[in-house]
Design an enzyme around this catalytic site. Structure first.
Site, PDB file in Angstrom:
ATOM      1  N   THR A   1       5.125 -14.682 -18.181  1.00  0.00           N
ATOM      2  CA  THR A   1       4.879 -13.388 -17.554  1.00  0.00           C
ATOM      3  C   THR A   1       5.984 -13.213 -16.531  1.00  0.00           C
ATOM      4  OG1 THR A   1       2.494 -13.602 -17.856  1.00  0.00           O
ATOM      5  CG2 THR A   1       3.231 -12.059 -16.173  1.00  0.00           C
TER       6      THR A   1
ATOM      7  N   GLU B   1       4.445  -6.060 -22.294  1.00  0.00           N
ATOM      8  CA  GLU B   1       3.413  -5.194 -21.726  1.00  0.00           C
ATOM      9  C   GLU B   1       3.915  -4.746 -20.357  1.00  0.00           C
ATOM     10  OE1 GLU B   1      -0.448  -7.119 -21.941  1.00  0.00           O
ATOM     11  OE2 GLU B   1      -0.725  -6.325 -23.976  1.00  0.00           O
TER      12      GLU B   1
ATOM     13  N   HIS C   1      -3.982   2.738 -23.154  1.00  0.00           N
ATOM     14  CA  HIS C   1      -3.626   1.487 -23.834  1.00  0.00           C
ATOM     15  C   HIS C   1      -4.844   0.907 -24.563  1.00  0.00           C
ATOM     16  CE1 HIS C   1      -1.946  -2.486 -24.577  1.00  0.00           C
ATOM     17  NE2 HIS C   1      -2.948  -3.034 -23.914  1.00  0.00           N
TER      18      HIS C   1
ATOM     19  N   ASP D   1      -5.238 -11.363 -15.391  1.00  0.00           N
ATOM     20  CA  ASP D   1      -4.681 -10.151 -15.989  1.00  0.00           C
ATOM     21  C   ASP D   1      -5.821  -9.219 -16.402  1.00  0.00           C
ATOM     22  OD1 ASP D   1      -2.562  -8.526 -16.710  1.00  0.00           O
ATOM     23  OD2 ASP D   1      -2.570  -9.231 -18.772  1.00  0.00           O
TER      24      ASP D   1
ATOM     25  N   ARG E   1       1.574 -10.763 -30.577  1.00  0.00           N
ATOM     26  CA  ARG E   1       0.493  -9.984 -31.212  1.00  0.00           C
ATOM     27  C   ARG E   1      -0.116 -10.663 -32.425  1.00  0.00           C
ATOM     28  NH1 ARG E   1      -0.694  -7.167 -26.942  1.00  0.00           N
ATOM     29  NH2 ARG E   1       1.018  -5.822 -26.243  1.00  0.00           N
TER      30      ARG E   1
ATOM     31  N   ASP F   1       4.037  -8.658 -19.120  1.00  0.00           N
ATOM     32  CA  ASP F   1       3.133  -9.658 -19.701  1.00  0.00           C
ATOM     33  C   ASP F   1       3.495  -9.823 -21.187  1.00  0.00           C
ATOM     34  OD1 ASP F   1       0.959 -11.375 -19.991  1.00  0.00           O
ATOM     35  OD2 ASP F   1      -0.417  -9.736 -20.457  1.00  0.00           O
TER      36      ASP F   1
ATOM     37  N   GLU G   1       1.990  -0.366 -29.377  1.00  0.00           N
ATOM     38  CA  GLU G   1       1.590   1.044 -29.387  1.00  0.00           C
ATOM     39  C   GLU G   1       2.745   1.957 -29.795  1.00  0.00           C
ATOM     40  OE1 GLU G   1      -0.897   1.897 -25.589  1.00  0.00           O
ATOM     41  OE2 GLU G   1       0.175   0.022 -25.315  1.00  0.00           O
TER      42      GLU G   1
ATOM     43  N   GLN H   1      -2.235 -13.521 -31.199  1.00  0.00           N
ATOM     44  CA  GLN H   1      -3.404 -12.882 -30.557  1.00  0.00           C
ATOM     45  C   GLN H   1      -4.436 -12.429 -31.597  1.00  0.00           C
ATOM     46  OE1 GLN H   1      -2.208  -9.490 -28.207  1.00  0.00           O
ATOM     47  NE2 GLN H   1      -4.245  -9.124 -27.379  1.00  0.00           N
TER      48      GLN H   1
ATOM     49  N   LYS I   1      -0.797 -15.148 -24.728  1.00  0.00           N
ATOM     50  CA  LYS I   1      -0.409 -14.623 -23.410  1.00  0.00           C
ATOM     51  C   LYS I   1       0.051 -15.743 -22.485  1.00  0.00           C
ATOM     52  CE  LYS I   1      -2.220 -10.404 -24.100  1.00  0.00           C
ATOM     53  NZ  LYS I   1      -1.545  -9.130 -23.818  1.00  0.00           N
TER      54      LYS I   1
ATOM     55  N   GLU J   1       3.378  -3.623 -16.874  1.00  0.00           N
ATOM     56  CA  GLU J   1       2.269  -3.710 -15.914  1.00  0.00           C
ATOM     57  C   GLU J   1       2.832  -3.743 -14.494  1.00  0.00           C
ATOM     58  OE1 GLU J   1      -0.804  -6.588 -16.682  1.00  0.00           O
ATOM     59  OE2 GLU J   1      -0.321  -6.719 -18.810  1.00  0.00           O
TER      60      GLU J   1
END
Ligand code: CA
Length: 420
Positions: A254, A198, A132, A125, A234, A230, A360, A237, A250, A200
């Site tokens: 996915t 996420e 971002h 990834d 948070r 993905d 975000e 993380q 992560k 992607e």
């Protein structure tokens, strides 16, 4: 390029994701255990497995469509890719002499349950979205240090887990993990409270490499593309990634869309990556447009409620193309194999409503979103369904990807031996 007309009427609608120009590949069943390989056309799927069995489709090599995965087709190489696409385009075109024969091999897409379209060999990834990376960096390190110092020079990424890649429609269980809030003295173990998405794209490697390749060679190694969500924890993380990671944040799941849209189908939508702010080293320079113009959106639906589109953006927002990422991946001598999946990194535009993650969109939870149902969200709640959509928009047609859907299920109970 204009719409290529098919005798499959629904494929000629400007609304369909799957006109004759597209022909993406997927694996499905029709209610029993049997897996078929097929190509989507309008509201139908051309059953390639049965066409091959009955020797109506023969690409002149070993059996390709009887294995419940497109991996043998990908491994067969670009001569086979081109032959298959050409055969499908001729066979399904308006006025084709074999319409009556092939009609019997169309399965209704509404009755198909989709499976993983290929065997994921490895999953990497990347982190190629400048908006971002800037947003996340601003939240975590302040506006002065928003972009990491290497970011404008290297397509940065990490090696992920192929085992956690799942097809659209698979439920996703909220992870448990080790957590420590900014005000906690010590960490604890519990369910992720900041479960995120996420937005992607995923690039599928179709040819192996055992040494460094150029960007042009890397581009030709890519078989096709999928949408990719993905899922990200948070809070896990934030505590674990100092200084390594991402790791458990992560590793839960996915999700990918079920249809592989080929590089050939996207060819008319090539575009250049954004202007460079710092010159790239020669090995990363692109010989031509290596990127794609693909409109993307994410919708969120609370349990039993209608969905709200929470972001709209475009694949072309990324700073590095998949070909640049793949070329960089090979510089170490890292062997690339057929079925390697490369996540693009989260795709965020500059505008607030074009951000590709809830982190975000809610600015770290400080500005919760209000959904059409009146509910608010900073991060995902149990029962939420997230849908990614994407399409390259042509003149009177589109090259769509089909939905990439995942529903959030509650975390597993924590076993007694893991409690304090
Ligand atoms: Ca990611």
């Amino acid at each position: 390029m204009a719409l290529m007309k098919s005798w499959v009427e629904s494929a000629n609608s400007p609304e369909t994701d799957f006109p004759l120009n597209n022909l993406p590949y997927g694996v499905y069943d029709l209610g029993d255990e049997r897996l078929f390989c097929g190509a989507a056309i309008g509201d139908y799927i051309v059953n390639l497995t049965r066409l091959e069995e009955e020797q109506i489709l023969d690409l002149g090599g070993p059996q390709l469509f009887g294995w419940g995965t497109f991996s043998p087709v990908i491994e067969a190489g670009d001569v086979a890719w081109d032959r298959l696409r050409l055969w499908l385009q001729k066979t399904l075109a308006q006025g084709s002499p074999v319409e009556e024969t092939v009609k019997r091999y169309l399965d209704p897409r509404a009755e198909a349950r989709m499976h993983m379209p290929f065997d994921v060999a490895e999953y990497t990834d990347f982190y190629a979205g400048k908006h971002h990376a800037t947003n996340v960096g601003t939240m975590f390190r302040g506006a002065e240090n928003a972009l990491p110092p290497n970011w404008l020079s290297i397509p940065i990424g990490y090696n992920g887990r192929a085992s956690s890649v799942v097809v659209s429609g698979t439920d996703v269980v909220r992870p448990n993990g080790q957590l420590k809030g900014p005000d906690d003295a010590l960490p604890h173990f519990g369910p992720c409270a900041r479960w995120d998405i996420e937005l992607e794209m995923g690039a599928i490697v179709g040819k192996p490499s055992d040494s460094m390749v150029s960007v042009a060679e890397a581009d030709e190694m890519i078989f096709g593309y999928v949408l990719l969500n993905d899922w990200s924890a948070r809070d896990i993380q934030a505590w674990e990634y100092q200084p390594l990671g991402p790791f458990q944040a992560k590793a839960t799941a996915t999700s990918i869309s079920p249809w592989i849209v080929t590089r050939a189908a996207l060819e008319p939508f090539r575009t250049s990556t954004p202007e460079r702010e710092r010159p790239l080293l020669p090995y990363l320079k692109e010989p031509g447009p290596m990127h794609y113009d693909i409109a993307l959106e994410v919708a969120l639906a609370p349990e039993g409620k209608p969905e709200t589109v929470i972001t709209r953006t475009n694949y072309k927002e990324l700073y590095y193309s998949a070909a640049q990422q793949l070329a960089h991946h090979t510089t170490s001598g890292c062997p690339m194999t057929v079925g390697d999946l490369l996540g693009s990194g989260t795709i965020s535009g500059e505008a607030k409503d074009s951000r590709g993650s809830l982190l975000e969109l809610s600015w770290g939870g400080k500005e919760p979103l209000t959904l059409d149902s009146g509910e608010t969200r900073s991060f995902l709640e149990d029962g939420d369904t997230v849908t990614l959509r994407g399409a390259a928009i042509g003149d009177g047609y589109k090259i769509g990807f089909g939905d990439c859907v995942g529903k959030v299920l509650p975390a597993q109970p924590i076993p007694d031996w893991a409690k304090e």
